[in-house]
Scaffold this motif. Structure first.
Motif, PDB file in Angstrom:
ATOM      1  N   GLY A   2       0.775  -1.224   0.000  1.00 53.95           N
ATOM      2  CA  GLY A   2       0.000   0.000   0.000  1.00 53.95           C
ATOM      3  C   GLY A   2       0.810   1.279   0.000  1.00 53.95           C
ATOM      4  N   TYR A   3       2.121   1.209  -0.090  1.00 52.73           N
ATOM      5  CA  TYR A   3       2.968   2.400  -0.004  1.00 52.73           C
ATOM      6  C   TYR A   3       3.963   2.398  -1.170  1.00 52.73           C
ATOM      7  CZ  TYR A   3       1.033   2.144   4.702  1.00 52.73           C
ATOM      8  OH  TYR A   3       0.175   2.065   5.772  1.00 52.73           O
ATOM      9  N   PRO A   4       3.490   2.642  -2.394  1.00 51.28           N
ATOM     10  CA  PRO A   4       4.381   2.547  -3.563  1.00 51.28           C
ATOM     11  C   PRO A   4       5.525   3.564  -3.554  1.00 51.28           C
ATOM     12  CG  PRO A   4       2.253   3.489  -4.187  1.00 51.28           C
ATOM     13  CD  PRO A   4       2.124   3.015  -2.767  1.00 51.28           C
ATOM     14  N   TRP A   5       5.419   4.594  -2.768  1.00 48.13           N
ATOM     15  CA  TRP A   5       6.428   5.650  -2.677  1.00 48.13           C
ATOM     16  C   TRP A   5       7.565   5.300  -1.710  1.00 48.13           C
ATOM     17  CZ3 TRP A   5       6.781   6.850   2.381  1.00 48.13           C
ATOM     18  CH2 TRP A   5       5.664   6.610   3.181  1.00 48.13           C
ATOM     19  N   ARG A  64      -1.683   3.281  19.060  1.00 42.38           N
ATOM     20  CA  ARG A  64      -2.590   4.006  18.168  1.00 42.38           C
ATOM     21  C   ARG A  64      -2.956   3.213  16.914  1.00 42.38           C
ATOM     22  NH1 ARG A  64      -0.607   9.787  17.439  1.00 42.38           N
ATOM     23  NH2 ARG A  64      -1.391   9.864  19.560  1.00 42.38           N
ATOM     24  N   TYR A  65      -2.004   2.437  16.392  1.00 39.84           N
ATOM     25  CA  TYR A  65      -2.214   1.726  15.124  1.00 39.84           C
ATOM     26  C   TYR A  65      -1.947   0.236  15.304  1.00 39.84           C
ATOM     27  CZ  TYR A  65      -1.784   6.472  13.330  1.00 39.84           C
ATOM     28  OH  TYR A  65      -1.949   7.812  13.105  1.00 39.84           O
ATOM     29  N   GLU A  66      -2.912  -0.591  14.988  1.00 47.55           N
ATOM     30  CA  GLU A  66      -2.727  -2.034  15.143  1.00 47.55           C
ATOM     31  C   GLU A  66      -1.689  -2.578  14.172  1.00 47.55           C
ATOM     32  OE1 GLU A  66      -6.074  -4.318  12.525  1.00 47.55           O
ATOM     33  OE2 GLU A  66      -6.761  -3.455  14.405  1.00 47.55           O
ATOM     34  N   VAL A  88      -1.741   2.179   8.200  1.00 52.16           N
ATOM     35  CA  VAL A  88      -1.061   3.313   8.809  1.00 52.16           C
ATOM     36  C   VAL A  88      -1.034   4.443   7.762  1.00 52.16           C
ATOM     37  CG1 VAL A  88       1.139   4.145   9.731  1.00 52.16           C
ATOM     38  CG2 VAL A  88       0.323   1.860  10.327  1.00 52.16           C
ATOM     39  N   PRO A  89      -1.470   5.650   8.128  1.00 50.79           N
ATOM     40  CA  PRO A  89      -1.491   6.742   7.156  1.00 50.79           C
ATOM     41  C   PRO A  89      -0.096   7.039   6.587  1.00 50.79           C
ATOM     42  CG  PRO A  89      -2.758   7.328   9.108  1.00 50.79           C
ATOM     43  CD  PRO A  89      -2.028   6.045   9.424  1.00 50.79           C
ATOM     44  N   MET A  96       7.822   8.333  10.503  1.00 52.90           N
ATOM     45  CA  MET A  96       8.592   7.260  11.139  1.00 52.90           C
ATOM     46  C   MET A  96       9.919   7.039  10.398  1.00 52.90           C
ATOM     47  SD  MET A  96       5.569   4.501  12.012  1.00 52.90           S
ATOM     48  CE  MET A  96       6.630   3.323  12.889  1.00 52.90           C
ATOM     49  N   VAL A  97       9.883   7.050   9.070  1.00 48.15           N
ATOM     50  CA  VAL A  97      11.118   6.902   8.280  1.00 48.15           C
ATOM     51  C   VAL A  97      12.052   8.064   8.593  1.00 48.15           C
ATOM     52  CG1 VAL A  97      12.100   6.906   5.950  1.00 48.15           C
ATOM     53  CG2 VAL A  97      10.046   5.546   6.435  1.00 48.15           C
TER      54      VAL A  97
END
Length: 117
Positions: A2-5, A64-66, A88-89, A96-97
């Motif tokens: 889900g995070y192609p970037w 906050r995030y499962e 995760v948004p 985080m990165v």
């Protein structure tokens, strides 16, 4: 995923390098020879990225995030894994990165930091 970037974002960091750690079956992102991110799969085959954070921040995000969990195969206090098939948004994962990179960059000698900058 889900995070192609995500891959481009990790390698866009100053001085960042990417390599494949074959024995781990994972891609490592390093700065100055120190790993700030590791992308691979957990034991069940789910895609993850593992990042270093301050312990209190990692705990906050896990609550906050499962899809943020203690670091897979890493020190569970400092490292956190994010399921890449989760929810995760984007802005949270980017942050985080950024923080993981900053922690590892900050741990380099001043000479190494100056050479990278």
């Amino acid at each position: 995923m889900g995070y192609p970037w995500l891959e481009d974002y990790c390698v866009s960091k100053k001085g960042a390098a990417k390599d494949l750690k074959e024995e781990w079956g994972a891609i490592r992102y390093t700065v100055g020879g120190k790993m700030f991110a590791m992308q691979g799969n957990d034991g069940a085959g789910r895609p993850i990225i593992t990042l270093k954070l301050a312990p209190e921040e990692g705990l906050l995000l896990r609550g906050r995030y499962e899809d943020v969990t203690p670091g897979y195969y890493m020190n569970k206090v400092h490292w956190n894994s994010v399921f890449l098939d989760g929810s995760v948004p984007d802005d949270v994962l980017r942050d985080m990165v950024d923080k993981s990179y900053a922690i590892l960059f900050g741990s380099l000698s001043k000479k190494a930091q100056n050479e990278i900058e």
